[in-house]
Design a protein around this motif. Structure first.
Motif, PDB file in Angstrom:
ATOM      1  N   LEU A 168       0.828  -1.199   0.000  1.00 46.23           N
ATOM      2  CA  LEU A 168       0.000   0.000   0.000  1.00 46.23           C
ATOM      3  C   LEU A 168       0.866   1.254   0.000  1.00 46.23           C
ATOM      4  O   LEU A 168       2.010   1.229   0.477  1.00 46.23           O
ATOM      5  CB  LEU A 168      -0.910   0.018   1.234  1.00 46.23           C
ATOM      6  CG  LEU A 168      -1.969  -1.086   1.332  1.00 46.23           C
ATOM      7  CD1 LEU A 168      -2.497  -1.177   2.756  1.00 46.23           C
ATOM      8  CD2 LEU A 168      -3.093  -0.826   0.342  1.00 46.23           C
ATOM      9  N   ALA A 169       0.297   2.327  -0.521  1.00 43.44           N
ATOM     10  CA  ALA A 169       0.989   3.615  -0.429  1.00 43.44           C
ATOM     11  C   ALA A 169       1.083   4.030   1.030  1.00 43.44           C
ATOM     12  O   ALA A 169       0.192   3.722   1.837  1.00 43.44           O
ATOM     13  CB  ALA A 169       0.233   4.671  -1.228  1.00 43.44           C
ATOM     14  N   PRO A 170       2.154   4.673   1.436  1.00 40.26           N
ATOM     15  CA  PRO A 170       2.313   5.076   2.844  1.00 40.26           C
ATOM     16  C   PRO A 170       1.135   5.875   3.381  1.00 40.26           C
ATOM     17  O   PRO A 170       0.825   5.814   4.572  1.00 40.26           O
ATOM     18  CB  PRO A 170       3.599   5.902   2.823  1.00 40.26           C
ATOM     19  CG  PRO A 170       4.367   5.374   1.658  1.00 40.26           C
ATOM     20  CD  PRO A 170       3.338   5.028   0.624  1.00 40.26           C
ATOM     21  N   GLY A 171       0.441   6.626   2.536  1.00 34.73           N
ATOM     22  CA  GLY A 171      -0.674   7.434   3.005  1.00 34.73           C
ATOM     23  C   GLY A 171      -2.012   6.731   3.018  1.00 34.73           C
ATOM     24  O   GLY A 171      -3.032   7.338   3.390  1.00 34.73           O
ATOM     25  N   HIS A 172      -2.064   5.473   2.656  1.00 34.94           N
ATOM     26  CA  HIS A 172      -3.329   4.729   2.638  1.00 34.94           C
ATOM     27  C   HIS A 172      -3.846   4.570   4.072  1.00 34.94           C
ATOM     28  O   HIS A 172      -3.053   4.342   5.002  1.00 34.94           O
ATOM     29  CB  HIS A 172      -3.139   3.365   1.994  1.00 34.94           C
ATOM     30  CG  HIS A 172      -4.408   2.651   1.685  1.00 34.94           C
ATOM     31  ND1 HIS A 172      -5.131   1.967   2.635  1.00 34.94           N
ATOM     32  CD2 HIS A 172      -5.094   2.523   0.511  1.00 34.94           C
ATOM     33  CE1 HIS A 172      -6.201   1.431   2.063  1.00 34.94           C
ATOM     34  NE2 HIS A 172      -6.204   1.750   0.772  1.00 34.94           N
ATOM     35  N   PRO A 173      -5.156   4.670   4.308  1.00 33.70           N
ATOM     36  CA  PRO A 173      -5.705   4.568   5.666  1.00 33.70           C
ATOM     37  C   PRO A 173      -5.347   3.281   6.389  1.00 33.70           C
ATOM     38  O   PRO A 173      -5.317   3.249   7.624  1.00 33.70           O
ATOM     39  CB  PRO A 173      -7.217   4.674   5.430  1.00 33.70           C
ATOM     40  CG  PRO A 173      -7.359   5.405   4.139  1.00 33.70           C
ATOM     41  CD  PRO A 173      -6.184   5.014   3.309  1.00 33.70           C
ATOM     42  N   LEU A 174      -5.067   2.194   5.645  1.00 33.24           N
ATOM     43  CA  LEU A 174      -4.751   0.907   6.271  1.00 33.24           C
ATOM     44  C   LEU A 174      -3.247   0.654   6.358  1.00 33.24           C
ATOM     45  O   LEU A 174      -2.826  -0.407   6.815  1.00 33.24           O
ATOM     46  CB  LEU A 174      -5.416  -0.239   5.493  1.00 33.24           C
ATOM     47  CG  LEU A 174      -6.943  -0.185   5.384  1.00 33.24           C
ATOM     48  CD1 LEU A 174      -7.441  -1.293   4.461  1.00 33.24           C
ATOM     49  CD2 LEU A 174      -7.582  -0.328   6.764  1.00 33.24           C
ATOM     50  N   ALA A 175      -2.454   1.612   5.937  1.00 30.66           N
ATOM     51  CA  ALA A 175      -1.008   1.392   5.851  1.00 30.66           C
ATOM     52  C   ALA A 175      -0.358   1.153   7.205  1.00 30.66           C
ATOM     53  O   ALA A 175       0.680   0.489   7.289  1.00 30.66           O
ATOM     54  CB  ALA A 175      -0.342   2.574   5.160  1.00 30.66           C
ATOM     55  N   GLY A 176      -0.931   1.647   8.268  1.00 33.21           N
ATOM     56  CA  GLY A 176      -0.309   1.486   9.575  1.00 33.21           C
ATOM     57  C   GLY A 176      -0.702   0.233  10.309  1.00 33.21           C
ATOM     58  O   GLY A 176      -0.205  -0.019  11.422  1.00 33.21           O
ATOM     59  N   ARG A 177      -1.542  -0.591   9.715  1.00 30.71           N
ATOM     60  CA  ARG A 177      -2.002  -1.816  10.379  1.00 30.71           C
ATOM     61  C   ARG A 177      -0.904  -2.875  10.399  1.00 30.71           C
ATOM     62  O   ARG A 177      -0.041  -2.926   9.526  1.00 30.71           O
ATOM     63  CB  ARG A 177      -3.223  -2.363   9.644  1.00 30.71           C
ATOM     64  CG  ARG A 177      -4.425  -1.412   9.592  1.00 30.71           C
ATOM     65  CD  ARG A 177      -5.347  -1.651  10.753  1.00 30.71           C
ATOM     66  NE  ARG A 177      -5.952  -2.963  10.696  1.00 30.71           N
ATOM     67  CZ  ARG A 177      -7.112  -3.231  10.082  1.00 30.71           C
ATOM     68  NH1 ARG A 177      -7.771  -2.250   9.444  1.00 30.71           N
ATOM     69  NH2 ARG A 177      -7.615  -4.447  10.119  1.00 30.71           N
ATOM     70  N   LEU A 182      -8.931  -9.364   3.685  1.00 30.63           N
ATOM     71  CA  LEU A 182      -9.284  -8.918   2.341  1.00 30.63           C
ATOM     72  C   LEU A 182     -10.528  -8.038   2.367  1.00 30.63           C
ATOM     73  O   LEU A 182     -10.645  -7.094   1.588  1.00 30.63           O
ATOM     74  CB  LEU A 182      -9.501 -10.136   1.431  1.00 30.63           C
ATOM     75  CG  LEU A 182      -8.220 -10.776   0.880  1.00 30.63           C
ATOM     76  CD1 LEU A 182      -8.535 -12.102   0.202  1.00 30.63           C
ATOM     77  CD2 LEU A 182      -7.519  -9.845  -0.094  1.00 30.63           C
ATOM     78  N   GLY A 183     -11.450  -8.366   3.277  1.00 29.08           N
ATOM     79  CA  GLY A 183     -12.650  -7.549   3.364  1.00 29.08           C
ATOM     80  C   GLY A 183     -12.356  -6.096   3.697  1.00 29.08           C
ATOM     81  O   GLY A 183     -13.122  -5.200   3.331  1.00 29.08           O
ATOM     82  N   ASP A 184     -11.240  -5.858   4.397  1.00 29.29           N
ATOM     83  CA  ASP A 184     -10.853  -4.477   4.702  1.00 29.29           C
ATOM     84  C   ASP A 184     -10.484  -3.706   3.438  1.00 29.29           C
ATOM     85  O   ASP A 184     -10.444  -2.463   3.454  1.00 29.29           O
ATOM     86  CB  ASP A 184      -9.653  -4.460   5.664  1.00 29.29           C
ATOM     87  CG  ASP A 184      -9.962  -5.149   6.980  1.00 29.29           C
ATOM     88  OD1 ASP A 184     -11.131  -5.103   7.424  1.00 29.29           O
ATOM     89  OD2 ASP A 184      -9.023  -5.727   7.565  1.00 29.29           O
ATOM     90  N   LEU A 185     -10.198  -4.426   2.359  1.00 27.83           N
ATOM     91  CA  LEU A 185      -9.709  -3.796   1.130  1.00 27.83           C
ATOM     92  C   LEU A 185     -10.773  -3.743   0.036  1.00 27.83           C
ATOM     93  O   LEU A 185     -10.454  -3.436  -1.114  1.00 27.83           O
ATOM     94  CB  LEU A 185      -8.495  -4.573   0.607  1.00 27.83           C
ATOM     95  CG  LEU A 185      -7.249  -4.556   1.495  1.00 27.83           C
ATOM     96  CD1 LEU A 185      -6.281  -5.649   1.064  1.00 27.83           C
ATOM     97  CD2 LEU A 185      -6.575  -3.189   1.449  1.00 27.83           C
TER      98      LEU A 185
END
Length: 295
Positions: A168-177, A182-185
């Motif tokens: 993911l791009a560093p700024g994606h909302p899920l990047a820090g997980r 898959l459902g999260d995406l």
């Protein structure tokens, strides 16, 4: 017509008589004489004029002698070539390797094989697992690196199993997980490989089990380009962990995928019960030597 009788006949001509020929072929004079008579009986024409202790070729004998020399030379060449095969001094190894993971898993192994057997020609083809499966089934290659599950008609040596990671791009909302499902995406566009890559099927089938069909915005066969697209924010891409952790050329976030049934399990497969050349046997021995503890 046997090579034994041809050999006896040729030596009688070369040595100028039966007794001298018998010494060369390590047989008795009587045995050599019987062999020549057997050959004359099979051909139906006399091959030698016997004048006392001397022999000369008849017209038929000249033809048979000339042909016999060629046949015996071909026999010797055949024996030598087969011996070279058994000694791995010649031969061909046909390998089908996938673009994903081969540099890490198989390149070092090919180098070791080449070092041990420098006379063997290694022919490499690179395709996704689906195409490699077809080539292996058709007998166009000897071995193929395939992703599980592998068809029953193939024998296999397990190589490595890795979880998938989402890129993911560093700024994606899920990047820090630390992990994600898959459902999260479901609202994030997917970047997949070209058709023919089993990894696509693994991912898409897992999405359907989670109840959604992802939006695919790009496809490519190039790992670095796929990683670059994900890092640029186009969407999410997926790679085995050992490959994903090497994608350091661009800023990117790696998140472990928590999705049962999406493991990337690589094996080297070959046709069950098919003949393997000495070159193939040597490759199989190296596979088992390297990954014998992989289950």
């Amino acid at each position: 017509m046997e090579f034994r009788t041809l050999r006896a006949f040729v030596e009688v001509v070369r040595q100028g008589g039966f007794s001298s020929a018998a010494k060369v072929v390590f047989a008795t004079q009587s045995t050599v004489s019987k062999a020549v008579k057997q050959l004359e009986h099979e051909i139906g024409l006399p091959l030698l004029d016997r004048l006392g202790h001397r022999v000369t070729l008849t017209a038929a004998g000249e033809i048979v002698y000339r042909r016999a020399l060629r046949l015996l030379a071909e026999r010797d060449d055949l024996t030598a070539e087969l011996a070279e095969l058994r000694g791995l001094k010649r031969g061909t190894l046909r390998l089908g390797l996938p673009p994903i993971g081969s540099g890490v898993l198989f390149a070092p192994l090919v180098a070791v094989y080449r070092q041990r057997h420098p006379e063997i020609e290694i022919r490499l083809v690179e395709h996704g697992s689906e195409r490699l499966n077809e080539l292996l089934e058709a007998g166009d290659i000897d071995f193929a690196g395939l992703l599980a599950p592998i068809a029953q008609e193939f024998a296999q040596q397990a190589v490595r199993s890795e979880p998938l990671m989402a890129l993911l791009a560093p700024g994606h909302p899920l990047a820090g997980r630390d992990t994600l499902r898959l459902g999260d995406l479901r609202d994030t566009p997917f970047i997949l490989f070209e058709s023919g890559f089993t990894l696509n099927r693994i991912i898409l089938e897992a999405c359907r089990r989670d109840g959604f069909e992802p939006t695919v915005v790009a496809r490519s066969s190039q790992i670095d380009f796929i990683a670059g697209l994900a890092g640029a924010g186009l969407g999410v891409a997926f790679l085995p962990r050992m490959i994903a952790t090497q994608r350091t050329q661009v800023p990117i976030s790696l998140v472990l995928l928590d999705a049962p049934g999406t493991e990337w399990s690589m094996a080297m497969a070959w046709r069950r019960g098919a003949y393997l050349s000495p070159a193939g046997d040597a490759w199989l021995a190296l596979l088992r030597e390297t990954w014998s503890e992989v289950s």
